[in-house]
Design a protein around this motif. Structure first.
Motif, PDB file in Angstrom:
ATOM      1  N   ASN A  47       0.799  -1.210   0.000  1.00 57.60           N
ATOM      2  CA  ASN A  47       0.000   0.000   0.000  1.00 57.60           C
ATOM      3  C   ASN A  47       0.839   1.270   0.000  1.00 57.60           C
ATOM      4  O   ASN A  47       0.298   2.362  -0.008  1.00 57.60           O
ATOM      5  CB  ASN A  47      -0.949   0.001   1.204  1.00 57.60           C
ATOM      6  N   SER A  48       2.150   1.131   0.008  1.00 58.20           N
ATOM      7  CA  SER A  48       3.023   2.297   0.051  1.00 58.20           C
ATOM      8  C   SER A  48       3.559   2.619  -1.332  1.00 58.20           C
ATOM      9  O   SER A  48       3.717   1.741  -2.172  1.00 58.20           O
ATOM     10  CB  SER A  48       4.204   2.042   0.994  1.00 58.20           C
ATOM     11  N   ALA A  49       3.874   3.894  -1.539  1.00 60.39           N
ATOM     12  CA  ALA A  49       4.476   4.291  -2.808  1.00 60.39           C
ATOM     13  C   ALA A  49       5.904   3.790  -2.894  1.00 60.39           C
ATOM     14  O   ALA A  49       6.379   3.399  -3.949  1.00 60.39           O
ATOM     15  CB  ALA A  49       4.437   5.806  -2.945  1.00 60.39           C
ATOM     16  N   THR A  50       6.596   3.817  -1.784  1.00 64.03           N
ATOM     17  CA  THR A  50       7.973   3.338  -1.737  1.00 64.03           C
ATOM     18  C   THR A  50       8.186   2.572  -0.438  1.00 64.03           C
ATOM     19  O   THR A  50       7.570   2.878   0.583  1.00 64.03           O
ATOM     20  CB  THR A  50       8.980   4.500  -1.785  1.00 64.03           C
ATOM     21  N   PRO A  51       9.051   1.582  -0.444  1.00 61.38           N
ATOM     22  CA  PRO A  51       9.360   0.869   0.796  1.00 61.38           C
ATOM     23  C   PRO A  51      10.194   1.740   1.717  1.00 61.38           C
ATOM     24  O   PRO A  51      10.828   2.708   1.288  1.00 61.38           O
ATOM     25  CB  PRO A  51      10.162  -0.345   0.307  1.00 61.38           C
ATOM     26  N   ALA A  52      10.199   1.397   2.989  1.00 61.07           N
ATOM     27  CA  ALA A  52      11.004   2.137   3.955  1.00 61.07           C
ATOM     28  C   ALA A  52      12.484   1.963   3.637  1.00 61.07           C
ATOM     29  O   ALA A  52      12.916   0.921   3.137  1.00 61.07           O
ATOM     30  CB  ALA A  52      10.699   1.650   5.365  1.00 61.07           C
TER      31      ALA A  52
END
Length: 829
Positions: free
Chosen positions: A443-448
């Motif tokens: 659900n994130s645009a980029t991973p942490a």
């Protein structure tokens, strides 16, 4: 020493994303507003950049964009990437756009499977998980207002309609205490959204509340619409720049409540003073923020820092003075806590800008091999005139990166030496692949980031914490990028060819497979490189290559197919061995966005099928999109020459059996319309001209075909395309030479097609044309404009909307047989 030395990355920022005066004013104003707005749409480039920019930068609301898909089913005007690779690029394009808008970005697990004509088909393919993802995001972000970008839309793309239908369902479920999301979230309790708004556009006089998008920003000197369009231009794979001057983007845009109640524009930006009316510490904090803003405009950084830090301290103290009482409703108490926490976070951001905090954390490499060591050089400084002081720092990372040494200080440069454990792996999403993303990344645009440097600093006596992701300064003579760190295998392999075609029943021929082995490891090693093939295949012995450290080595492996090769697809796998370790993956940059890596099995896929290819067939190909079709044809032994503007204008076209016009070439190749008569002359003299799909607006009124033909749909009707890749195909002229020579085409040749049958079929055409096939999507009438031809002089003109550009790269046998027939039209006369 670190390879990048003490360089500070000078990367140009998008408007609104830097650390200057406008951004500082923006951040302070945003800290004074509590409204959270979630904007939901179906694909990257569906959003209104003007609306998002106005809400986030004009009204300073906390805005998030939820795109249900990553857009992998679209087209690519930049390069050859399709499907998941395109989704990876479009994610980055939308991320760049949202930075300009000033909003957050989220996705769901919805697959963009191409154009869909009905919401029912879309919901069936998406399944229940997409709705569950939407509920999860609503409960996690807890918006006061949700904007349903496709609310009330009952025509056009099925994904759009489904997004409009699923949004109110998700809102209802998010408020239902009995509904449990599949993805657990400790802080994601039921949430009731106070307002749902629909976007009203496409009219010069909309009925709802018209947003003042053409007001000029006092900080940026341009209108919100202009700022939004500038950011929207990041959607380059979709050819958006062609439409930036469209009157559609200049039309007024209004919002209206879905429940029909009157809309109060003030609800778009509720201040902290209004939200916590009667809470003296927060009311005083709001005044301090206003004073800090005034001080910034006067460049009085010391007073600005004092006021903003006093506001932060007041906010910290607020729960003691006016927190929830035992009589406060549970949901209201939770919402107050959320609003205070969000305001505190936004004050921290504003304080960082007031302090002029400048932090860089640069690694000496970005591709980290397991068992290796790397170093990070960190600097930090801030405005002395703001009475800012740098405090403690530390390196924070995933568990498989261990700090072994720390030297120096933040002022002159602090170096962290980091050991990568032997079992280290990158979290999902850092490197693109065909595998499903980790649930945390989905659900994130980029991973942490896998590592950060944390810096504490004090401003007017108040302490703040800043987290700086560690990146790599990737520079060459023409380009500079700051790229994230990622953990990679010690060795990867590139295989050439990645695909091969074995023509049956002809005797099979030996071929060579070239392997490029890349070492990400800095350690010297001897590596054994070879291939593994199914039984009956003969493979030459493995080759040993020696590495001194990072770099490339090459090997050539000879392959002999068995005498009797069955029809179908088989895989030849490549490997590299270092002792007992075996490496079998290919990691390569994407051509259209080289900072993105794509991981897949290192292999050559062999497609074996029956096909008749005329000897010495020669094709001229006019492409505008880096299409994969020319390379696919070369696997059949066909000589394919890509035709540049000079060759098209002056070259000898008579040497070609066929001239192929690539997808959207009339739209994207400016030289092509002017050369059209020359191509007609070529056909008249006996050649074959094969035109692949062109879009309706680029075709309308242009007379690109020798006789009249239209690509159009009536208002309310779907576009002339067949989205069901399994749609039954009827042969209108089964005895026609194009369906019989040199290959007999049957309905079996339409088995195994991917994503769709075709798009942008002709809808009306002159009687001089002959239609060969008809087909339809469920519940619709037949379309017969997907494969149409006419005799023109001594040659043949063909138009096809069939999606050969999707089928040929995937080795679909029937698509190859039919395409070869079309190329051979002049020989079949």
């Amino acid at each position: 020493m670190l390879g990048c030395g003490a360089l500070r990355a000078q990367i140009a920022s998008s408007p609104g994303t830097g650390r200057g005066l406008p951004e500082t004013i923006d951040a302070i104003d945003s800290a004074r507003v509590t409204t959270r707005i979630l904007y939901i749409t179906a694909h990257p480039d569906d959003e209104s950049g003007a609306v998002l920019t106005y809400l986030a930068r004009g009204l300073h609301a906390d805005v998030a964009l939820l795109s249900l898909t990553r857009g992998e089913g679209g087209q690519n005007t930049l390069g050859p990437e399709q499907a998941p690779q395109l989704g990876l690029i479009r994610t980055q394009e939308l991320l760049a756009a949202t930075r300009g808008y000033g909003v957050r970005l989220y996705f769901t697990s919805a697959k963009d499977f191409g154009y869909s004509k009905t919401p029912e088909e879309t919901e069936k393919i998406w399944g229940d998980q997409v709705l569950d993802d939407m509920v999860y995001l609503i409960r996690d972000f807890r918006p006061n207002i949700i904007i349903n970008n496709w609310g009330g839309v009952h025509g056009g793309h099925g994904h759009h309609q489904a997004a409009g239908i699923l949004t109110p369902r998700a809102i209802q479920l998010a408020a239902d205490e009995s509904y449990k999301t599949k993805t657990s979230c400790e802080d994601c309790g039921p949430w009731t959204t106070s307002q749902v708004l629909d976007i009203e556009r496409g009219s010069e006089q909309p009925q709802g509340y018209v947003l003042p998008l053409d007001e000029i920003s006092s900080t940026y000197g341009r209108t919100w619409r202009q700022l939004g369009i500038d950011a929207f231009a990041n959607h380059r794979t979709q050819g958006i720049t062609l439409f930036l001057g469209s009157t559609f983007l200049q039309r007024p845009i209004a919002v209206q409540r879905e429940d029909g109640k009157p809309f109060d524009p003030k609800s778009l930006a509720v201040t902290i003073a209004e939200r916590f009316k009667g809470c003296t510490p927060i009311e005083l904090a709001d005044r301090d923020l206003e004073s800090s803003r005034g001080a910034v405009l006067q460049l009085d950084w010391k007073r600005a820092g004092e006021k903003i830090s006093h506001a932060a301290a007041l906010l910290d103290d607020a729960p003691k003075k006016c927190g929830p009482t035992p009589f406060t409703q549970k949901e209201e108490a939770w919402e107050q806590l959320l609003d205070r926490t969000a305001t505190s976070s936004r004050i921290d951001k504003a304080a960082t800008l007031v302090a002029g905090l400048d932090v860089s954390a640069l690694a000496d490499r970005n591709n980290l091999a397991a068992g290796e060591e790397f170093r990070v050089l960190a600097h930090a400084r801030c405005r002395a005139e703001a009475a800012c002081k740098i405090g403690e720092s530390k390196f924070v990372s995933i568990s498989t990166l261990n700090q072994s040494k720390r030297e120096g200080d933040m002022d002159k440069g602090q170096t962290f030496t980091i050991q990568v454990q032997s079992d280290a792996k990158s979290p999902g999403g850092l490197i693109g692949s065909l595998s499903s993303p980790d649930s945390q990344y989905q659900n994130s645009a980029t991973p942490a980031a896998i590592s950060e440097v944390w810096i504490r600093f004090r401003l007017a006596g108040h302490e703040y914490l800043h987290r700086e992701p560690v990146k790599f300064f990737d520079a060459n003579s023409t380009h500079v990028d700051l790229v994230p760190l990622q953990i990679v295998p010690s060795y990867s392999l590139a295989v050439e060819p990645k695909q091969s075609i074995e023509i049956l029943p002809a005797r099979q021929h030996d071929f060579d497979v070239l392997l490029r082995v890349h070492s990400y490891s800095s350690k010297p090693a001897t590596v054994s490189v070879g291939l593994e093939a199914p039984g009956g295949w003969k493979i030459s012995d493995a080759t040993e290559v020696k590495f001194d450290g990072v770099g490339d080595r090459y090997a050539k492996v000879h392959v002999s197919p068995p005498a009797q090769l069955p029809e179908g697809n088989l895989t030849i796998n490549a490997y590299a061995k270092r002792g007992e370790e075996k490496f079998t993956t290919s990691i390569e940059p994407l051509p259209s966005m080289p900072t993105l890596l794509w991981e897949e099995p290192a292999q050559c896929v062999v497609h074996a099928f029956e096909i008749n290819v005329p000897k010495n067939l020669r094709v001229g190909y006019i492409t505008a999109e880096s299409e994969p079709v020319p390379d696919a044809l070369k696997m059949l032994g066909i000589q394919v020459d890509v035709i540049d503007p000079a060759a098209l204008a002056f070259g000898d076209l008579s040497k070609y059996d066929a001239m192929v016009i690539g997808i959207r070439a009339y739209e994207l190749r400016s030289d092509l319309p002017g050369a059209n008569q020359r191509l007609f002359d070529y056909v008249s003299n006996g050649g074959t001209m094969l035109v692949q799909y062109e879009r309706d607006f680029a075709w309308a009124g242009k007379n690109y075909a020798p006789y009249p033909a239209q690509i159009a749909s009536k208002p309310g009707e779907p576009l002339p395309r067949i989205t069901d890749e399994r749609a039954a195909v009827t042969f209108l002229k089964p005895d026609d030479a194009l369906l019989n020579k040199p290959n007999k085409i049957t309905t079996r040749d339409f088995d195994g097609w991917l994503q769709e049958r075709g798009l942008y079929y002709w809808t009306e055409f002159d009687p001089k044309y002959t239609a060969l096939l008809s087909m339809h999507d469920p519940g619709e009438k037949d379309l017969n404009g997907g494969l149409v031809y006419t005799k023109y002089g001594r040659g043949t003109y063909i138009y096809t909307g069939l999606a050969f550009f999707r089928q040929l790269p995937e080795g679909v046998p029937g698509a190859y047989r039919l395409f070869v027939n079309l190329l051979s039209a002049s020989r079949s006369q």
